[in-house]
Design a protein around this motif. Structure first.
Motif, PDB file in Angstrom:
ATOM      1  N   PHE A  98      -3.731   0.687  -2.413  1.00  0.00           N
ATOM      2  CA  PHE A  98      -3.177   1.703  -3.293  1.00  0.00           C
ATOM      3  C   PHE A  98      -1.739   2.063  -2.929  1.00  0.00           C
ATOM      4  O   PHE A  98      -0.868   2.153  -3.794  1.00  0.00           O
ATOM      5  CB  PHE A  98      -4.061   2.954  -3.254  1.00  0.00           C
ATOM      6  CG  PHE A  98      -3.756   3.947  -4.336  1.00  0.00           C
ATOM      7  CD1 PHE A  98      -4.237   3.783  -5.624  1.00  0.00           C
ATOM      8  CD2 PHE A  98      -2.982   5.069  -4.058  1.00  0.00           C
ATOM      9  CE1 PHE A  98      -3.954   4.700  -6.615  1.00  0.00           C
ATOM     10  CE2 PHE A  98      -2.695   5.992  -5.047  1.00  0.00           C
ATOM     11  CZ  PHE A  98      -3.182   5.806  -6.328  1.00  0.00           C
ATOM     12  N   GLU A  99      -1.468   2.278  -1.646  1.00  0.00           N
ATOM     13  CA  GLU A  99      -0.128   2.688  -1.232  1.00  0.00           C
ATOM     14  C   GLU A  99       0.909   1.606  -1.532  1.00  0.00           C
ATOM     15  O   GLU A  99       2.024   1.901  -1.958  1.00  0.00           O
ATOM     16  CB  GLU A  99      -0.119   3.020   0.276  1.00  0.00           C
ATOM     17  CG  GLU A  99      -0.937   4.241   0.631  1.00  0.00           C
ATOM     18  CD  GLU A  99      -0.427   5.492  -0.075  1.00  0.00           C
ATOM     19  OE1 GLU A  99       0.799   5.615  -0.247  1.00  0.00           O
ATOM     20  OE2 GLU A  99      -1.259   6.344  -0.455  1.00  0.00           O
ATOM     21  N   GLN A 100       0.519   0.342  -1.321  1.00  0.00           N
ATOM     22  CA  GLN A 100       1.440  -0.759  -1.616  1.00  0.00           C
ATOM     23  C   GLN A 100       1.717  -0.849  -3.115  1.00  0.00           C
ATOM     24  O   GLN A 100       2.814  -1.201  -3.532  1.00  0.00           O
ATOM     25  CB  GLN A 100       0.873  -2.090  -1.102  1.00  0.00           C
ATOM     26  CG  GLN A 100       0.983  -2.268   0.407  1.00  0.00           C
ATOM     27  CD  GLN A 100      -0.183  -1.618   1.149  1.00  0.00           C
ATOM     28  OE1 GLN A 100      -0.884  -0.778   0.591  1.00  0.00           O
ATOM     29  NE2 GLN A 100      -0.395  -2.025   2.393  1.00  0.00           N
ATOM     30  N   LEU A 101       0.716  -0.531  -3.921  1.00  0.00           N
ATOM     31  CA  LEU A 101       0.914  -0.521  -5.367  1.00  0.00           C
ATOM     32  C   LEU A 101       1.957   0.519  -5.754  1.00  0.00           C
ATOM     33  O   LEU A 101       2.846   0.270  -6.575  1.00  0.00           O
ATOM     34  CB  LEU A 101      -0.405  -0.235  -6.083  1.00  0.00           C
ATOM     35  CG  LEU A 101      -1.412  -1.386  -6.128  1.00  0.00           C
ATOM     36  CD1 LEU A 101      -2.748  -0.889  -6.659  1.00  0.00           C
ATOM     37  CD2 LEU A 101      -0.881  -2.523  -6.997  1.00  0.00           C
ATOM     38  N   LEU A 102       1.840   1.711  -5.189  1.00  0.00           N
ATOM     39  CA  LEU A 102       2.785   2.773  -5.520  1.00  0.00           C
ATOM     40  C   LEU A 102       4.210   2.403  -5.119  1.00  0.00           C
ATOM     41  O   LEU A 102       5.176   2.851  -5.750  1.00  0.00           O
ATOM     42  CB  LEU A 102       2.373   4.076  -4.824  1.00  0.00           C
ATOM     43  CG  LEU A 102       1.052   4.702  -5.293  1.00  0.00           C
ATOM     44  CD1 LEU A 102       0.786   5.984  -4.525  1.00  0.00           C
ATOM     45  CD2 LEU A 102       1.069   4.968  -6.796  1.00  0.00           C
ATOM     46  N   GLU A 103       4.353   1.565  -4.081  1.00  0.00           N
ATOM     47  CA  GLU A 103       5.686   1.164  -3.639  1.00  0.00           C
ATOM     48  C   GLU A 103       6.398   0.278  -4.652  1.00  0.00           C
ATOM     49  O   GLU A 103       7.625   0.299  -4.732  1.00  0.00           O
ATOM     50  CB  GLU A 103       5.589   0.436  -2.295  1.00  0.00           C
ATOM     51  CG  GLU A 103       5.216   1.342  -1.126  1.00  0.00           C
ATOM     52  CD  GLU A 103       5.112   0.561   0.170  1.00  0.00           C
ATOM     53  OE1 GLU A 103       5.400  -0.659   0.153  1.00  0.00           O
ATOM     54  OE2 GLU A 103       4.751   1.161   1.204  1.00  0.00           O
TER      55      GLU A 103
END
Length: 291
Positions: free
Chosen positions: A194-199
């Protein structure tokens, strides 16, 4: 002239120019609907004109279409956003290991979404001058008449617009970078990171999915990230270029297209994703054969 009959010579003469006029208006405005409206208005003006006073019908019509298009641009009535969603039947898809005509300035008979996006960054007079001169070879003097500028001033305007377009062109290295952003998104989506997606997602990213049950739109990085597995599942296919955008196409075992994705990337982040899984819409497209 009013009251024209379909067999009147002026009707045939106008129809002979219609495709070119539509092309001019579309490239200036970026909207097929707006272009059709402009061409229709040009016909109405021609029908009220004493055609005996027109020495060069093609030039006269181009001037009229240019003026109307400029008025539309300046008034803000145009729909400058050029969305793949609105042109699903007109997409051009090439597999990434196949030759892809991506010289955005040399338009030929078509115009890509990528160039229209670049043109949207120009002022109305710059956009008109660039399209008329560099795409349709209209002399600077005639363009100056439309813009109310001298020939020399118009040359400078066209030159400035051309530099802006060239500076905004996506070189191959940038194209690779956009593809890397897309690959990073797909990898993160597949792994549920999820965090990598937001990046890699722009905070205001738009995700549009065309399914057999309708079209669904998701807005915002958080919402899109939660639905990213939809894109990841559909993206197990072959890398492709979709109207100049990085994309993915996949097929079923019998060679029928299953899905098509296109990604708009700006400043290292994905700003828009379009996914098509509706067989009816996929059938409208001229898609490449499976590899």
């Amino acid at each position: 002239m009013s009251g024209t009959h379909p067999t009147d010579p002026i009707v045939g003469a106008f129809e002979a120019h219609r495709d070119r006029l539509r092309g001019v208006a579309y490239r200036v405005l970026g909207s097929h609907a707006d272009a059709e409206d402009v061409v229709q208005e040009a016909w109405l003006r021609l029908s009220r004109q004493d055609t005996g006073t027109i020495d060069n019908l093609g030039g006269w019509l181009t001037t009229v279409v240019g003026r109307i298009s400029l008025d539309v641009l300046r008034s803000g009535r145009t729909r400058p956003e050029v969305s793949l969603d609105d042109q699903l039947s007109e997409v051009t898809v090439t597999l990434d290991d196949a030759p892809a005509p991506e010289d955005l300035v040399a338009l030929g008979d078509s115009v890509g979404l990528a160039l229209l996006t670049v043109l949207d960054s120009l002022r109305p007079d710059e956009r008109l001058a660039f399209v008329l001169h560099d795409v349709f070879a209209v002399p600077h003097g005639e363009i100056g008449t439309i813009l109310g500028k001298s020939t020399d001033a118009t040359k400078m305007l066209t030159s400035r617009a051309r530099r802006k377009v060239q500076n905004a062109q996506q070189p191959t290295s940038t194209g690779r970078q956009r593809r890397e952003v897309v690959q990073a998104f797909l990898a993160a989506a597949g792994d549920g990171q999820f965090e990598q997606l937001l990046e890699v997602l722009h905070p205001e990213v738009k995700f549009t999915v065309h399914t057999p049950n309708g079209t669904f739109v998701t807005l915002g990085a958080t919402e899109v990230a939660t639905r990213a597995r939809v894109a990841a599942g559909a993206a197990r296919g072959h890398a492709a270029t979709v109207n100049g955008l990085p994309g993915v196409i996949s097929w079923s075992e019998d060679g029928t297209p299953l899905s098509l994705l296109a990604f708009t990337v700006a400043a290292g982040r994905i700003t828009e994703i379009t996914a098509v899984t509706d067989p009816a819409k996929l059938a409208l497209m001229d898609l490449p054969d499976p590899v």
